[in-house]
Design a protein around this motif. Structure first.
Motif, short mmCIF file in Angstrom:
data_model
loop_
_atom_site.label_atom_id
_atom_site.label_comp_id
_atom_site.label_asym_id
_atom_site.label_seq_id
_atom_site.Cartn_x
_atom_site.Cartn_y
_atom_site.Cartn_z
N GLY A 94 3.55 5.73 -15.88
CA GLY A 94 4.52 6.08 -14.85
C GLY A 94 4.80 4.94 -13.91
O GLY A 94 5.96 4.70 -13.53
N ILE A 95 3.77 4.21 -13.53
CA ILE A 95 3.96 3.07 -12.63
C ILE A 95 4.72 1.95 -13.33
O ILE A 95 5.56 1.27 -12.73
N LEU A 96 4.46 1.76 -14.60
CA LEU A 96 5.09 0.67 -15.34
C LEU A 96 6.56 0.93 -15.64
O LEU A 96 7.40 0.02 -15.53
N LEU A 139 0.83 -1.21 0.00
CA LEU A 139 0.00 0.00 0.00
C LEU A 139 0.86 1.26 0.00
O LEU A 139 0.57 2.23 -0.70
N GLY A 140 1.92 1.20 0.80
CA GLY A 140 2.81 2.36 0.85
C GLY A 140 3.49 2.62 -0.47
O GLY A 140 3.60 3.75 -0.92
N GLU A 141 3.94 1.55 -1.10
CA GLU A 141 4.62 1.68 -2.40
C GLU A 141 3.67 2.20 -3.46
O GLU A 141 4.02 3.06 -4.27
N PHE A 142 2.43 1.69 -3.44
CA PHE A 142 1.44 2.12 -4.42
C PHE A 142 1.12 3.61 -4.24
O PHE A 142 1.11 4.39 -5.20
N ALA A 143 0.86 4.01 -2.99
CA ALA A 143 0.48 5.40 -2.72
C ALA A 143 1.62 6.38 -2.95
O ALA A 143 1.40 7.56 -3.16
N SER A 144 2.87 5.87 -2.91
CA SER A 144 4.02 6.75 -3.07
C SER A 144 4.26 7.14 -4.52
O SER A 144 5.02 8.07 -4.79
N HIS A 145 3.65 6.44 -5.45
CA HIS A 145 3.83 6.78 -6.86
C HIS A 145 3.28 8.17 -7.14
O HIS A 145 2.30 8.60 -6.54
N ARG A 146 3.93 8.84 -8.07
CA ARG A 146 3.52 10.20 -8.42
C ARG A 146 3.25 10.30 -9.91
O ARG A 146 3.88 9.62 -10.72
N ALA A 147 2.30 11.15 -10.26
CA ALA A 147 2.01 11.46 -11.66
C ALA A 147 2.21 12.96 -11.84
O ALA A 147 1.51 13.76 -11.19
N ALA A 148 3.18 13.34 -12.65
CA ALA A 148 3.54 14.75 -12.84
C ALA A 148 3.85 15.42 -11.50
O ALA A 148 3.49 16.58 -11.26
N GLY A 149 4.48 14.65 -10.58
CA GLY A 149 4.86 15.17 -9.28
C GLY A 149 3.77 15.13 -8.23
O GLY A 149 4.00 15.51 -7.08
N VAL A 150 2.58 14.68 -8.59
CA VAL A 150 1.44 14.64 -7.66
C VAL A 150 1.29 13.23 -7.11
O VAL A 150 1.14 12.28 -7.86
N PRO A 151 1.34 13.06 -5.78
CA PRO A 151 1.16 11.72 -5.20
C PRO A 151 -0.22 11.16 -5.55
O PRO A 151 -1.21 11.89 -5.59
N LEU A 152 -0.29 9.85 -5.79
CA LEU A 152 -1.56 9.25 -6.16
C LEU A 152 -2.62 9.43 -5.09
O LEU A 152 -3.80 9.65 -5.41
N ALA A 165 -5.25 8.87 -16.85
CA ALA A 165 -5.24 7.49 -16.35
C ALA A 165 -4.16 6.66 -17.03
O ALA A 165 -3.44 5.89 -16.38
N VAL A 166 -4.01 6.83 -18.35
CA VAL A 166 -2.96 6.10 -19.07
C VAL A 166 -1.59 6.61 -18.66
O VAL A 166 -0.64 5.83 -18.53
N TYR A 167 -1.48 7.91 -18.43
CA TYR A 167 -0.20 8.48 -17.99
C TYR A 167 0.21 7.93 -16.63
O TYR A 167 1.38 7.63 -16.39
#
Length: 306
Positions: free
Chosen positions: A107-109, A31-44, A101-103
């Protein structure tokens, strides 16, 4: 973990509850790893929190009339033709959020892969086949939705913009991307190949019936009549079945078994809410044709089963 990432207080009871369960350590780290991902600098976590707030606001702005509803769409929305500037804004907001959503999935991939390559933990010549399959499925799904939107004459509700395109779709693609990324070192096997085939088959079952219906309804001679031909002659909501099947395949292609939550939740939502909502709309708009159609085609969503 989420608290250290700066997550708001609403996440803390969830992580505490997780900590008391079996396998708490692995789940907490996930959960921590998932929530730590960012999209354009914004945390999920902040992106999805904002979408929840906007969805609640959108529900208030939509002013549902209490008729048949599938949450994202209701009979009132289906009956209303988009004509105003606000309708156009909602349309393009949904398109933008679908692209986002695709972006997020991308980013996660691939962002972790680039970090590993910089550390020389992964060869730059390594071809991330699983990640590319997953990205293809996500991009193909979003492209299909946008293509189908181009033929809609109805309005798009605020809830459809923020809850569906802002939460459900990006959360699903993020989960699928996360599952594929965590299997980076594993070889592609039969399950992933079968998953891709099922995704393509499901996409066909969703798109082709709707395309043939669109062509049929484009003929002025068919105005005001219910389309009952093609694959809709086999199952009344064959396109919903195709949607669910495509995500069964998508989940399989990620190699992460827990991603089956997506087609399970999707299928349950379609059966419990979307099918009754659309039945109510069609029976009202095409009263005589609908009665004859339901007598001739008794299968609702799952061919030869239900």
């Amino acid at each position: 973990v989420l608290a250290r990432l700066g997550a708001p207080r609403l996440w803390r009871p969830m992580t505490a509850a997780v900590g008391r369960g079996a396998g708490a350590g692995a789940l907490r780290r996930g959960l921590g790893e998932f929530a730590s991902h960012r999209a354009a600098g914004v945390p999920l976590w902040s992106f999805f929190s904002l979408m929840v707030v906007l969805s609640a606001l959108g529900h208030h702005l939509d002013q549902p009339d209490g008729g048949a509803s599938a949450f994202f769409i209701d009979n009132k929305t289906r009956r209303t033709v988009h004509t105003t500037m606000v309708d156009q804004i909602r349309y393009w907001l949904k398109v933008v959020l679908l692209v986002v959503a695709v972006y997020i999935e991308y980013g996660i991939l691939f962002r972790p892969l680039e970090a590993l390559r910089q550390k020389k933990d992964v060869s730059r010549s390594a071809f991330a086949l699983r990640e590319w399959i997953c990205l293809f499925c996500g991009a193909a799904f979003v492209a299909r939705v946008v293509l189908q939107m181009m033929s809609w004459s109805r309005i798009i509700s605020w809830v459809e913009v923020f809850a569906e395109a802002g939460i459900i779709i990006p959360l699903s693609l993020a989960s699928l991307g996360f599952g594929a990324a965590r299997k980076r070192a594993a070889a592609i096997g039969a399950m992933e190949v079968v998953g891709l085939i099922l995704f393509l088959a499901g996409t066909y079952l969703n798109m082709w019936p709707e395309y043939t219906r669109h062509l049929w309804k484009s003929d002025p001679a068919n105005a005001g009549r219910l389309y009952v031909g093609g694959l809709f002659g086999v199952c009344r909501h064959i396109n919903y079945f195709g949607e669910t099947l495509s995500f069964v395949g998508f989940a399989m292609a990620t190699s992460a078994w827990w991603n089956v939550w997506i087609p399970i939740v999707m299928g349950a939502g379609l059966i419990l809410f979307s099918v009754p909502e659309l039945d109510a709309y069609l029976s009202s708009k095409y009263a005589a044709d609908w009665v004859a159609y339901t007598q001739d085609v008794q299968c609702q969503m799952i061919p030869f089963v239900w």
